[in-house]
Scaffold this motif. Structure first.
Motif, mmCIF file in Angstrom:
data_model
loop_
_atom_site.group_PDB
_atom_site.id
_atom_site.type_symbol
_atom_site.label_atom_id
_atom_site.label_comp_id
_atom_site.label_asym_id
_atom_site.label_seq_id
_atom_site.Cartn_x
_atom_site.Cartn_y
_atom_site.Cartn_z
ATOM 1 N N ALA A 92 44.324 -24.586 24.273
ATOM 2 C CA ALA A 92 43.495 -23.531 23.677
ATOM 3 C C ALA A 92 44.282 -22.659 22.707
ATOM 4 O O ALA A 92 43.691 -21.933 21.902
ATOM 5 N N ALA A 93 45.602 -22.752 22.752
ATOM 6 C CA ALA A 93 46.421 -21.935 21.850
ATOM 7 C C ALA A 93 46.525 -22.540 20.460
ATOM 8 O O ALA A 93 47.205 -22.005 19.589
ATOM 9 N N GLY A 94 45.855 -23.656 20.216
ATOM 10 C CA GLY A 94 45.958 -24.320 18.916
ATOM 11 C C GLY A 94 45.188 -23.610 17.821
ATOM 12 O O GLY A 94 44.454 -22.642 18.052
ATOM 13 N N ASP A 95 45.337 -24.108 16.596
ATOM 14 C CA ASP A 95 44.652 -23.551 15.427
ATOM 15 C C ASP A 95 43.167 -23.885 15.523
ATOM 16 O O ASP A 95 42.794 -25.046 15.703
ATOM 17 N N PRO A 96 42.264 -22.883 15.393
ATOM 18 C CA PRO A 96 40.831 -23.178 15.460
ATOM 19 C C PRO A 96 40.313 -23.999 14.272
ATOM 20 O O PRO A 96 39.195 -24.507 14.315
ATOM 21 N N LEU A 97 41.114 -24.144 13.193
ATOM 22 C CA LEU A 97 40.764 -25.016 12.069
ATOM 23 C C LEU A 97 39.394 -24.702 11.473
ATOM 24 O O LEU A 97 38.473 -25.520 11.482
ATOM 25 N N VAL A 98 39.260 -23.491 10.964
ATOM 26 C CA VAL A 98 38.008 -23.041 10.356
ATOM 27 C C VAL A 98 38.186 -22.942 8.844
ATOM 28 O O VAL A 98 39.187 -22.426 8.357
ATOM 29 N N ARG A 99 37.204 -23.434 8.091
ATOM 30 C CA ARG A 99 37.278 -23.346 6.632
ATOM 31 C C ARG A 99 35.876 -23.155 6.064
ATOM 32 O O ARG A 99 34.873 -23.441 6.728
ATOM 33 N N ARG A 100 35.816 -22.672 4.807
ATOM 34 C CA ARG A 100 34.519 -22.515 4.133
ATOM 35 C C ARG A 100 33.851 -23.872 4.002
ATOM 36 O O ARG A 100 34.491 -24.900 3.854
ATOM 37 N N SER A 101 32.533 -23.864 4.039
ATOM 38 C CA SER A 101 31.801 -25.125 3.993
ATOM 39 C C SER A 101 30.554 -24.991 3.130
ATOM 40 O O SER A 101 29.963 -23.916 3.036
ATOM 41 N N ASP A 102 30.156 -26.087 2.501
ATOM 42 C CA ASP A 102 28.916 -26.084 1.717
ATOM 43 C C ASP A 102 27.690 -26.123 2.624
ATOM 44 O O ASP A 102 26.606 -25.698 2.238
ATOM 45 N N ARG A 103 27.862 -26.623 3.852
ATOM 46 C CA ARG A 103 26.727 -26.772 4.761
ATOM 47 C C ARG A 103 26.374 -25.471 5.472
ATOM 48 O O ARG A 103 25.244 -25.273 5.902
ATOM 49 N N ALA A 104 27.371 -24.625 5.668
ATOM 50 C CA ALA A 104 27.168 -23.344 6.342
ATOM 51 C C ALA A 104 28.217 -22.377 5.809
ATOM 52 O O ALA A 104 28.912 -22.670 4.838
ATOM 53 N N ASP A 105 28.308 -21.200 6.433
ATOM 54 C CA ASP A 105 29.344 -20.271 5.987
ATOM 55 C C ASP A 105 30.732 -20.884 6.203
ATOM 56 O O ASP A 105 31.591 -20.843 5.331
ATOM 57 N N TYR A 106 30.927 -21.455 7.398
ATOM 58 C CA TYR A 106 32.225 -22.036 7.767
ATOM 59 C C TYR A 106 32.002 -23.281 8.593
ATOM 60 O O TYR A 106 30.925 -23.485 9.179
ATOM 61 N N GLN A 107 33.045 -24.105 8.634
ATOM 62 C CA GLN A 107 32.996 -25.298 9.468
ATOM 63 C C GLN A 107 34.288 -25.392 10.263
ATOM 64 O O GLN A 107 35.370 -25.139 9.736
ATOM 65 N N SER A 108 34.183 -25.744 11.547
ATOM 66 C CA SER A 108 35.356 -25.944 12.391
ATOM 67 C C SER A 108 35.433 -27.405 12.813
ATOM 68 O O SER A 108 34.441 -27.978 13.267
ATOM 69 N N ASN A 109 36.614 -27.992 12.630
ATOM 70 C CA ASN A 109 36.832 -29.355 13.105
ATOM 71 C C ASN A 109 37.875 -29.368 14.216
ATOM 72 O O ASN A 109 38.612 -30.333 14.396
#
Length: 580
Positions: free
Chosen positions: A28-45
């Motif tokens: 759980a201490a890892g990077d949440p990997l969130v970025r801007r996305s065309d589909r929504a405000d942000y996308q997390s992978n």
């Protein structure tokens, strides 16, 4: 005012909290990997990266994260394990209100707070005109000074002038032998011509070459007449440099000039100290440092020449003395050298020598910030019509002439004084932005006609967008008695949402520039902001909005856009006229 938590901060925090609820602590201490996305405000992978470690299918993990998300957002699962996340309208309006409340900084933090950072830039040679080749170091260095200062760094500006050495015996001797020349009345234009003529005579006339070398000895020995002439060369040059700096809007002042001659008293000690540490080797009569890993194309060790065979000191001695002084006396913790890419090898050897000598500790960062070449429209290194390297003031004149035509067509009704101020701002801004908007390590084409275009990624386009925001605000201020509070209950239009999210990235972009030392990232951001505002302007009536609450929110967005564009342009050293 404390840093404002932006939209990405809120999403990052929500995803991180969901990871804590779903995953073992070590994952759980890892990077949440969130970025801007065309589909929504942000996308997390995040699920894609952690699923294998967690022993869970990516889509299953993504669903678990989705079920655990809380806060002012909505999310949906897509693809093999992506989370598309959208913030509520109210959350975004709260961010706009918070940034507007911080009028000076718009909620931007100060991640470089207190870091003593020295920026070495511009560095022209005395007795020579600033030319096209000086634009890049001067403009890039100044933008970095502005951004790093805004981010809280304790910035020290240094203009490392070339004012010492064998080159100055030639013009001093040439002037002494030509009774029609007087240092009391000469300007830098004439001095530049003298420098070239002296160089030609030095090559063609062996007897003059002998006399010029003797003049160098006299200079280094402290001969009063020679020193007086040298001081005059420095004075004339500095006056001309400062006039151009002021015209360009460069922050450098005479107090920032720390020239090569400043380090003369320490050169002998540099050699002695290197010798005492066993770093010097004599090679063909010269005192050199040979470093592991530095060799020519044939594998022969490359020397860093500290003292020449004639007893004179090379550039390396001055640069090493400068490193030592900057660390020990200036107390710099980060040193940035905005210097031509062709000096990369020399600087690497200087830095490595300084580290081995103990003058550049591990906790001090020394960074070479290289840049590419300016090309003409023919794709070759930029030259004037006569084939010479163009003088900088000539390039500024050309850009201002182009800007004058554009502004005359667009804003001919401006009062004469304001018209001239706008023309100067547009022309000077065009030159600086053309340089800064390109990745600094790449070559770029100097094209005055394209620079002053009202369309495309140019400073004039950004200045025009800023002027439009000012026009809207003037009309709004005339119609509204007071500035309305931002109402979080107002629904957000698609173009409003895009503009808010783009505005929200300002601080992150500045932090990125402060880390990567690449001003073009700020230019790209401001261009995207101007486009987002244009889309907003076309789709979201401001003064004719549906009701007072929507009008107030849209005026607030225009106001935040105006402040962000003005601040961003200022950090690039570019003026933002209120009318254009």
């Amino acid at each position: 005012m404390p840093e404002v938590l932006g939209a990405k901060d809120l999403v990052d925090a929500a995803v991180a909290q969901a990871m804590v609820r779903v995953l073992p602590r070590e994952l759980a201490a890892g990077d949440p990997l969130v970025r801007r996305s065309d589909r929504a405000d942000y996308q997390s992978n995040a699920a894609l990266g952690l699923a294998k470690k967690a022993g869970i299918a990516p889509r299953e993990l993504a669903q678990a994260l989705l079920d655990s998300l809380t806060g002012d957002l909505a999310a949906e699962l897509s693809g093999p394990g992506f989370l598309n996340i959208t913030l509520t309208d109210a959350a975004l309006w709260h961010i706009v209100a918070a940034r507007l409340a911080d009028e000076q900084r718009m909620g931007v933090g100060a991640p470089a707070h207190g870091t003593r950072t020295l920026v070495d830039y511009s560095g022209p040679n005395i007795a020579k005109q600033l030319h096209v080749g000086h634009i890049r170091s001067t403009v890039i260095g100044d933008a970095l000074v502005r951004v790093l200062t805004y981010l809280g760094a304790d910035v020290v500006k240094v203009n490392h002038l070339g004012d010492w050495g064998t080159a100055f015996g030639k013009p001093i001797q040439y002037i002494d032998e030509h009774t029609d020349l007087s240092l009391d009345s000469i300007d830098l234009d004439a001095l530049d011509d003298v420098y070239k003529a002296a160089q030609q005579q030095f090559v063609a006339d062996p007897e003059f070459a002998v006399r010029a070398r003797a003049r160098v000895v006299a200079l280094q020995s402290g001969d009063e007449a020679t020193l007086a002439a040298w001081h005059k060369l420095v004075e004339v040059s500095m006056d001309a440099f400062q006039a151009l700096y002021q015209r360009l809007g460069i922050l450098l002042t005479p107090e920032d000039a720390v020239a090569e001659s400043f380090y003369n008293p320490w050169l002998g000690d540099v050699v002695s100290a290197l010798d005492a540490k066993g770093l010097l080797t004599e090679s063909e009569g010269a005192q050199c440092v040979f470093l592991d890993g530095f060799a020519d194309s044939e594998g022969r060790p490359l020397p860093l020449i500290v003292r020449k065979s004639d007893g004179g000191y090379g550039y390396a001695a001055t640069d090493l003395a400068a490193v030592r002084y900057r660390v020990e006396e200036v107390k710099a913790k980060r040193m940035l050298y905005v210097i031509d890419a062709r000096q990369a090898l020399h600087l690497r050897m200087v830095f490595e020598t300084a580290r081995q000598a103990g003058w550049l500790p591990d906790d001090v960062e020394a960074v070479h910030i290289p840049f590419g070449t300016i090309l003409g429209t023919d794709g070759r290194p930029f030259r004037s019509r006569s084939g010479d390297t163009p003088r900088l003031k000539e390039l500024l004149d050309a850009a201002i002439a182009g800007a004058r035509a554009v502004v005359a067509e667009k804003s001919a009704e401006l009062p004469p004084e304001e018209f001239e101020n706008v023309v100067q701002a547009a022309g000077i801004g065009a030159v600086k932005y053309a340089d800064l908007s390109n990745a600094r390590i790449k070559d770029y084409v100097f094209d005055p006609d394209r620079m002053v275009s009202l369309t495309g990624n140019t400073s004039v386009y950004l200045q025009y967008a800023h002027a439009r925001t000012c026009s809207v605000l003037r009309k709004a201020d005339a119609l509204l008695d007071t500035a309305a509070d931002v109402d979080p209950a107002v629904p957000i239009h698609r173009a409003e949402r895009s503009l808010i999210l783009t505005l929200d990235e300002f601080g992150a972009v500045l932090a990125e520039v402060g880390t990567t030392l690449e001003p073009h990232r700020l230019c790209t951001y401001l261009y995207e902001l101007a486009k987002a505002f244009s889309d907003f302007w076309q789709n979201c009536p401001v003064l004719k909005a549906d009701g007072a609450a929507q009008r107030g929110n849209r005026v607030a967005l225009v106001r935040l856009t105006q402040r962000t564009l003005a601040q961003g342009l200022d950090l690039l050293g570019i003026s933002a006229p209120q009318r254009l």
